[in-house]
Design an enzyme around this catalytic site. Structure first.
Site, PDB file in Angstrom:
ATOM      1  N   LYS A   1       0.793  -1.047  -0.027  1.00  0.00           N
ATOM      2  CA  LYS A   1       0.050  -0.105   0.043  1.00  0.00           C
ATOM      3  C   LYS A   1       0.966   1.307   0.063  1.00  0.00           C
ATOM      4  O   LYS A   1       2.032   1.206   0.177  1.00  0.00           O
ATOM      5  CB  LYS A   1      -1.092  -0.019   1.262  1.00  0.00           C
ATOM      6  CG  LYS A   1       0.031   0.139   2.604  1.00  0.00           C
ATOM      7  CD  LYS A   1      -0.893  -0.397   3.559  1.00  0.00           C
ATOM      8  CE  LYS A   1       0.104  -0.319   4.970  1.00  0.00           C
ATOM      9  NZ  LYS A   1      -0.732  -0.905   6.052  1.00  0.00           N
TER      10      LYS A   1
ATOM     11  N   ARG B   1     -10.727   0.469  14.242  1.00  0.00           N
ATOM     12  CA  ARG B   1     -10.414   1.367  12.965  1.00  0.00           C
ATOM     13  C   ARG B   1     -11.397   0.581  12.070  1.00  0.00           C
ATOM     14  O   ARG B   1     -12.531   1.493  11.887  1.00  0.00           O
ATOM     15  CB  ARG B   1      -8.997   0.981  12.590  1.00  0.00           C
ATOM     16  CG  ARG B   1      -8.401   1.826  11.399  1.00  0.00           C
ATOM     17  CD  ARG B   1      -7.141   1.755  11.234  1.00  0.00           C
ATOM     18  NE  ARG B   1      -6.653   0.638  10.671  1.00  0.00           N
ATOM     19  CZ  ARG B   1      -5.564   0.480  10.132  1.00  0.00           C
ATOM     20  NH1 ARG B   1      -4.278   1.334  10.171  1.00  0.00           N
ATOM     21  NH2 ARG B   1      -5.021  -0.903   9.656  1.00  0.00           N
TER      22      ARG B   1
ATOM     23  N   TYR C   1      14.662  32.077   6.126  1.00  0.00           N
ATOM     24  CA  TYR C   1      13.266  32.807   6.553  1.00  0.00           C
ATOM     25  C   TYR C   1      13.379  33.174   7.994  1.00  0.00           C
ATOM     26  O   TYR C   1      13.598  32.214   8.778  1.00  0.00           O
ATOM     27  CB  TYR C   1      12.007  31.786   6.403  1.00  0.00           C
ATOM     28  CG  TYR C   1      11.524  31.815   4.898  1.00  0.00           C
ATOM     29  CD1 TYR C   1      11.511  32.825   4.123  1.00  0.00           C
ATOM     30  CD2 TYR C   1      11.759  30.623   4.299  1.00  0.00           C
ATOM     31  CE1 TYR C   1      11.167  32.786   2.842  1.00  0.00           C
ATOM     32  CE2 TYR C   1      11.343  30.367   3.025  1.00  0.00           C
ATOM     33  CZ  TYR C   1      11.036  31.684   2.111  1.00  0.00           C
ATOM     34  OH  TYR C   1      10.736  31.394   0.553  1.00  0.00           O
TER      35      TYR C   1
HETATM   36  C1  PLP Z   1       0.227  -1.763   7.085  1.00  0.00           C
HETATM   37  C2  PLP Z   1      -0.495  -3.092   7.656  1.00  0.00           C
HETATM   38  C3  PLP Z   1       0.140  -4.137   7.993  1.00  0.00           C
HETATM   39  C4  PLP Z   1       1.850  -4.072   7.910  1.00  0.00           C
HETATM   40  O1  PLP Z   1       2.219  -3.480   9.112  1.00  0.00           O
HETATM   41  P1  PLP Z   1       3.679  -3.158   9.472  1.00  0.00           P
HETATM   42  O2  PLP Z   1       3.691  -2.663  10.680  1.00  0.00           O
HETATM   43  O3  PLP Z   1       4.320  -2.296   8.436  1.00  0.00           O
HETATM   44  O4  PLP Z   1       4.446  -4.661   9.253  1.00  0.00           O
HETATM   45  C5  PLP Z   1      -0.358  -5.215   8.116  1.00  0.00           C
HETATM   46  N1  PLP Z   1      -1.872  -5.300   8.247  1.00  0.00           N
HETATM   47  C6  PLP Z   1      -2.770  -4.198   8.031  1.00  0.00           C
HETATM   48  C7  PLP Z   1      -4.092  -4.438   8.119  1.00  0.00           C
HETATM   49  C8  PLP Z   1      -1.800  -3.152   7.457  1.00  0.00           C
HETATM   50  O5  PLP Z   1      -2.560  -2.154   7.187  1.00  0.00           O
END
Ligand code: PLP
Length: 824
Positions: free
Chosen positions: A493, A591, A719
């Site tokens: 992702k 979530r 700045y």
């Molecule tokens: C991003 C994600 C992971 C990976 O997590 P890491 O800490 O980067 O290994 C695993 N499961 C879900 C649902 C995620 O959104």
């Protein structure tokens, strides 16, 4: 030349079946590297948790007829036309063969070991000696228990010198390498730290490395490292016949280094050898290169190479870049630039990499004559043509007289062009079009393919984000070895945590991971359009994305009744049944996902909905990396079990369960279930130091210095006059700012950058496209490279200085910064 039955004799076994007795020329351990099936002998070398037996049939279909397998293999009846040797240990058999091959030749052999610099010293010795000897050497850095026997196998009657590398990570390994290499001259480069987990301490590591030299007549090393000096001294006392030659600053060295002076990019070396004063220049200024050059000089003096000749060739010492690099090119092309020394092995590696790229429909190869020949020219070019045919390229642009004379051999390639030299191609360049294709440039150095490269690459913003694909493979392998039979989903992702999309997915597909996961349907569509065929889970699906989900075969995460009903209705209207979905459970993250209270309704929905098929059920841990949350993690797992069991009753099919992310893979091995979801670990980060030590940082964010000035005490920089100088300071302006994703939080001394090996603090506020840093006391010039983070200076540290986590830094790097992919 060996026949299959010669090899059975050497291994002292009667073949299990042997309908034919083929001539064996190539030894193969990686099924993807097959070129000439008829004369190949394949060894089934299993990796941890993965059997190589299934490859036997794949290769059999491709025409391979000779195999060395172990007792776990039982598919003989499916390959009746092939010959098989069965042994207890396949690696051992490969090594036995190499040993027997080695003893047939009496040529001198240089064996090189050490922590760093092995490959550079090997390539430099090749450069310095190939006018005097016919050299056989390890391809690339083939220095392992499998790489060494494959290197040794290349020796033939024409060779007058061998140069081989030996690399080890554990005790006891060197003895086996020694038995194959049998060096007459031993070379030890640097020693480094004992970080490799297989050793108790530096002393043990040195002792193990020295065991490569058993039986050698000379040993060559640099004595400035006191521990190495002491250990070599002890070793030498036990080897009365061995000549020890060293270089170093003290008088007792064979080559006594009097002075090294760097001017610009070159170094002059002044030393004394047998009372004579010698002077050399090398086109390098860094300490490691000077050490490696001194090691080479000592070897050459030992071999009685005349001083004038040493001086002449040292002057043209090549950069051993060993990089296979992919960049964005003109007209939607991807351009792979291979600066490995041009030989057959590196050509085959580059073509493999080309083959892994599915983002464009066409593949073009630029190839020059090959100078590092293993056999005679005809044999070499026949092999090259077989290799190119197998890799199914669309267009060959061949440059050089040798290739031109053999143009008929490449007739199977749909489009070919031949030029005697690079200049003739450059003149013809305007008549060519390059569009939507992957282009490989593979040329020997003298052909100057960088001139072609500069026509094909898009000009970039000076900041680049370099992605080390070898490091990524290393990290992936670490987890794959850890997991054995658990499936692996990789989270790609957010542009693979900022590193890239199809560039990363192609590698993962090639490495046979089981699943990919993206955040949004569009990310999945991009992967499919680039030829990624792995199953893909999409975490955030909304109605607008449904059509693409079906069209591109993307599997949604179902996390609420709203999305479930909408999706089922969509499928129903199109008469689709059994579409794979992934049920997300909320076990504490709060979530997305179904809660325990929802489970009865979830079960009811599943019973009534033939449109979907539960492919997997999963949940997400809130603090798998945090020891103080281990009790909560356990509680999440228990709830997850309970909910999965309820779903299993109604699902009507077996489904995958998965809970763990990267940190859980190593910290909670009991929570692996059927699959784990790897994220940040792939890119080289882990909260446990022992794990982090086994991973390699994948990304390096780099830019350059645009201007340097002196700012007087009392004056200010940037700045709001935020950067007030307390003393006269040298200030460099670098080409990166918060619009590129370099956090503004790093201003005013919070952040540091890495310039020529030193850290320079950020001065004043970070601007939109630029940042000022204090380079007082650092030898920095306009145009020099600046590293914002990378293996030298961890993204973890940058993140904590910016008050955030590495995830945010990586994913925040702007898309306007070009990604460059390379293999080292
Ligand atoms: C991003 C994600 C992971 C990976 O997590 P890491 O800490 O980067 O290994 C695993 N499961 C879900 C649902 C995620 O959104």
């Amino acid at each position: 030349m060996y026949t299959f039955s010669d090899i059975a004799d050497i291994l002292q076994v009667v073949p299990e079946q042997a309908p034919h007795n083929p001539l064996i020329e190539q030894l193969l351990t990686d099924s993807r590297k097959l070129v000439v099936p008829e004369s190949t002998l394949f060894f089934t070398i299993h990796s941890v948790g993965r059997s190589a037996n299934p490859f036997v049939e794949t290769l059999y279909e491709q025409g391979v007829r000779a195999f060395v397998v172990d007792e776990s293999y039982n598919g003989f009846s499916r390959c009746t036309d092939a010959s098989f040797i069965v042994v207890r240990d396949v690696v051992d058999a490969l090594q036995k063969l190499a040993k027997r091959h080695r003893v047939r030749f009496s040529l001198p052999v240089i064996g090189i070991t050490g922590s760093n610099g092995k490959t550079v010293v090997k390539e430099w010795l090749y450069h310095l000696l190939n006018h005097t000897y016919q050299i056989v050497k390890s391809p690339k850095s083939y220095n392992s228990q499998i790489g060494v026997p494959l290197s040794i196998w290349q020796i033939n009657n024409q060779h007058t010198l061998g140069i081989f590398e030996a690399g080890i990570s554990q005790t006891q390994e060197m003895e086996r390498l020694n038995a194959m290499i049998r060096p007459s001259i031993g070379v030890i480069t640097s020693i480094g730290e004992a970080h490799a987990s297989g050793f108790k301490n530096v002393e043990e590591k040195i002792e193990e490395k020295l065991s490569l030299f058993e039986g050698a007549t000379a040993l060559i090393y640099g004595s400035n490292d006191p521990v190495l000096k002491r250990k070599v001294g002890e070793y030498a006392r036990k080897q009365p016949g061995m000549k020890i030659l060293s270089w170093g600053s003290s008088e007792d060295n064979t080559v006594c280094v009097l002075e090294t002076i760097t001017h610009g990019a070159t170094t002059s070396i002044h030393c004394r050898y047998k009372k004579a004063l010698l002077h050399f220049n090398i086109p390098f200024a860094d300490v490691a290169s000077v050490s490696n050059a001194l090691t080479c000089i000592t070897v050459l003096l030992y071999l009685n190479v005349p001083e004038s000749m040493i001086r002449e060739h040292l002057h043209h010492l090549p950069v051993v870049e060993m990089r296979l690099e992919m960049k964005e090119g003109i007209q939607h092309c991807s351009v792979i630039n291979d600066s490995y020394i041009s030989d057959l092995t590196s050509l085959s590696i580059a073509l493999d990499f080309l083959e892994q790229q599915h983002q464009h429909p066409r593949r073009t190869v630029f190839l020059s004559d090959i100078y590092q020949l293993r056999k005679d020219k005809d044999t070499t070019y026949r092999y090259v043509s077989a290799l190119l045919n197998k890799k199914k390229i669309d267009r060959l642009i061949a440059i050089g007289e040798d290739l031109m004379q053999r143009r008929d051999w490449f007739a199977k390639i749909p489009e070919t062009h031949f030029f005697p030299d690079t200049e003739s191609f450059l003149l013809a360049y305007p008549q060519f079009t390059f569009q939507h294709e992957t282009i490989l440039l593979k040329g020997a150095r003298v052909f100057g393919f960088e001139r072609i490269m500069s026509l094909l690459e898009t000009k970039t913003h000076d900041a680049v984000f370099e992605i080390n694909l070898s490091a990524l493979r290393n990290n992936l392998r670490f987890y794959q070895n850890h997991l054995r039979n658990t499936k692996l989903m990789v989270m790609v992702k957010a542009f693979s945590y900022g590193t890239g999309s199809f560039e990363i997915a192609n590698i993962l597909q090639h490495a046979k991971v089981d699943y990919l996961a993206v955040a949004y349907p569009d990310e999945g569509v991009e992967l499919r359009q680039a030829g990624v065929r792995l199953p893909i889970m999409v975490m955030n699906t909304e109605e607008a994305g449904f059509a693409n989900m079906v069209k591109y075969n993307l599997e949604p995460e179902i996390y609420s009744f709203r999305i479930a009903t909408a999706w089922i209705r969509y499928l129903e209207a199109r008469n689709i049944t059994g579409f794979p979905v992934h049920l997300k459970l909320d076990t504490g993250m709060h979530r997305l996902g179904f809660e325990w209270n929802d489970i009865t309704n979830v079960c009811m929905l599943l019973r009534e909905s033939p449109q979907i098929k539960v492919q997997s059920v999963f949940s997400h841990l809130v603090g798998s990396e945090n020891p103080s949350l281990d009790t909560f993690t356990k509680h999440q797992a228990e709830l997850f079990n309970k909910m999965c069991d309820e779903i299993a009753v109604v699902a009507g099919n077996a489904f995958l369960r998965h809970l763990g992310n990267s940190a859980a893979i190593t910290r909670h091995p009991d929570l692996r279930y059927d699959m784990v979801r790897l994220g940040i670990g792939l890119y080289g980060m882990d909260s446990v130091p022992e794990v982090a030590a086994r991973l390699q940082e994948v990304g390096t964010l780099k830019t350059t210095i645009s201007q340097i000035r002196v700012v007087k005490a009392g004056d200010t920089v940037g700045y709001n006059r935020a950067g007030r100088m307390t003393k006269d300071s040298t200030i460099a302006t670098i080409r990166i700012g918060y619009a590129d994703g370099y956090p503004r939080m790093l201003g005013n001394g919070n952040g540091q950058v890495w310039i020529n090996g030193k850290k320079a603090p950020v001065v004043g506020n970070v601007c939109m496209d630029m940042t000022m840093v204090d380079v007082s006391g650092i030898d920095a010039r306009e145009g020099d490279t600046v590293i914002l983070f990378g293996p030298q200076y961890s993204v973890q540290e940058v993140a904590s200085r910016a008050g955030t986590i590495p995830y945010e830094i990586l994913t925040g790097i702007s898309q306007r910064i070009k990604r460059v992919y390379y293999h080292d």
